[in-house]
Design an enzyme around this catalytic site. Structure first.
Site, short mmCIF file in Angstrom:
data_model
loop_
_atom_site.label_atom_id
_atom_site.label_comp_id
_atom_site.label_asym_id
_atom_site.label_seq_id
_atom_site.Cartn_x
_atom_site.Cartn_y
_atom_site.Cartn_z
N ASP A 96 0.85 -1.19 0.00
CA ASP A 96 0.00 0.00 0.00
C ASP A 96 0.89 1.24 0.00
OD1 ASP A 96 -1.77 2.08 0.52
OD2 ASP A 96 -2.90 0.97 2.03
N ASP A 118 -6.04 7.16 -9.09
CA ASP A 118 -7.49 7.21 -8.90
C ASP A 118 -7.86 8.60 -8.39
OD1 ASP A 118 -10.16 6.90 -7.99
OD2 ASP A 118 -9.82 4.77 -7.59
N LYS A 122 -15.27 12.04 -4.95
CA LYS A 122 -16.18 12.42 -3.87
C LYS A 122 -15.40 13.05 -2.72
CE LYS A 122 -19.65 8.93 -5.01
NZ LYS A 122 -20.43 7.75 -4.54
N ASP A 154 -5.22 12.56 -16.54
CA ASP A 154 -6.15 13.08 -17.55
C ASP A 154 -7.33 13.77 -16.87
OD1 ASP A 154 -7.07 10.50 -16.55
OD2 ASP A 154 -8.72 10.75 -17.98
N THR A 193 2.25 5.84 -20.00
CA THR A 193 1.63 4.69 -19.34
C THR A 193 0.61 4.07 -20.29
OG1 THR A 193 -0.28 5.83 -18.41
CG2 THR A 193 1.80 6.01 -17.19
N GLU A 194 0.06 2.93 -19.90
CA GLU A 194 -0.99 2.30 -20.70
C GLU A 194 -2.20 3.23 -20.84
OE1 GLU A 194 1.54 -0.90 -19.01
OE2 GLU A 194 0.50 0.81 -18.13
N GLU A 196 -2.23 6.48 -20.60
CA GLU A 196 -1.88 7.65 -21.39
C GLU A 196 -1.93 7.33 -22.89
OE1 GLU A 196 1.70 11.00 -21.53
OE2 GLU A 196 1.81 9.30 -20.14
#
EC number: 2.1.1.33
Length: 217
Positions: A96, A118, A122, A154, A193-194, A196
């Protein structure tokens, strides 16, 4: 990054203990021993399927890289890439990212990458964002003096939040890109990255920043 559970992922990681560190806390303050050299160490928190970390490691053999993710199946795909590329300067950890200070000594790391984290949009989930102040405090602790964070996303909302969070923490924003892929000068050194790659093909704007911690007054 959310992916389906991959059959045999646990066994795969266990069979490649020379890359995937089973007990990373054992190397706290001794990562140079693990790599067998005293090169600078860069970490990616939330490495996804490993395109970025393996791409960077291939371009910069003079730097050691540690890929960190807490999802077993995700890390197994990153391991695939590391094995295929045969990179001696890549290590991996299934941990983690909130607990980094358990695995790295103060000032042991030179740079932190946060790519397409991520956004946790919220408000009640603000503390889970990787640019929240408690995460920044952890990065500051393990980074060398004036160590840097490089961040790509993004998500405009997360980017704006991060700009404010880093500034409020007292970090210096060295560079800010509001449309990274329009910067032809930076393009040759940009390892994607994937996510991106996928977003770029759709014409989505990618945001990026580089920031450094400043000495406490």
């Amino acid at each position: 990054m959310r992916v389906r559970n991959r059959k045999g992922a646990g066994e795969m990681l266990a069979e490649n203990a020379h890359i995937v560190v089973e007990n990373p806390a054992d190397f706290k303050g001794r990562w140079s021993e693990r790599f067998g050299n005293d090169h600078p160490i860069h970490i990616e928190v939330g490495c996804g399927k490993g395109a970025f970390i393996t791409g960077m490691a291939a371009l910069h053999p003079e730097i050691n890289y540690i890929a960190i993710d807490m999802q077993l199946s995700v890390l197994s795909y990153a391991l695939d890439k590391a094995i295929e590329a045969d990179l001696p300067n890549v290590q991996m950890m299934l941990v983690d990212g909130a607990a980094l200070s358990e695995y790295f000594a103060d000032g042991e790391i030179d740079q932190v990458y946060l790519n397409f984290s991520d956004p946790w949009p919220k408000g009640r989930h603000e503390k889970r964002r990787l640019t929240y102040k408690s995460f920044l405090a952890t990065y500051e602790k393990i980074l060398r003096p004036e160590g840097e964070i490089h961040f790509k996303t993004d998500n405009r909302g997360l980017f704006e939040y991060s700009l404010v969070s880093l500034a409020n923490y007292g970090m210096e924003l060295k560079k800010v890109w509001l449309d990274l892929h329009q910067d032809e000068e930076f393009a040759p050194q940009n390892v994607m990255t994937e996510y991106e790659q996928k977003f770029s093909q759709k014409g989505q704007v990618i945001y990026r920043l580089e920031a450094k911690f400043l000495p406490k007054k």
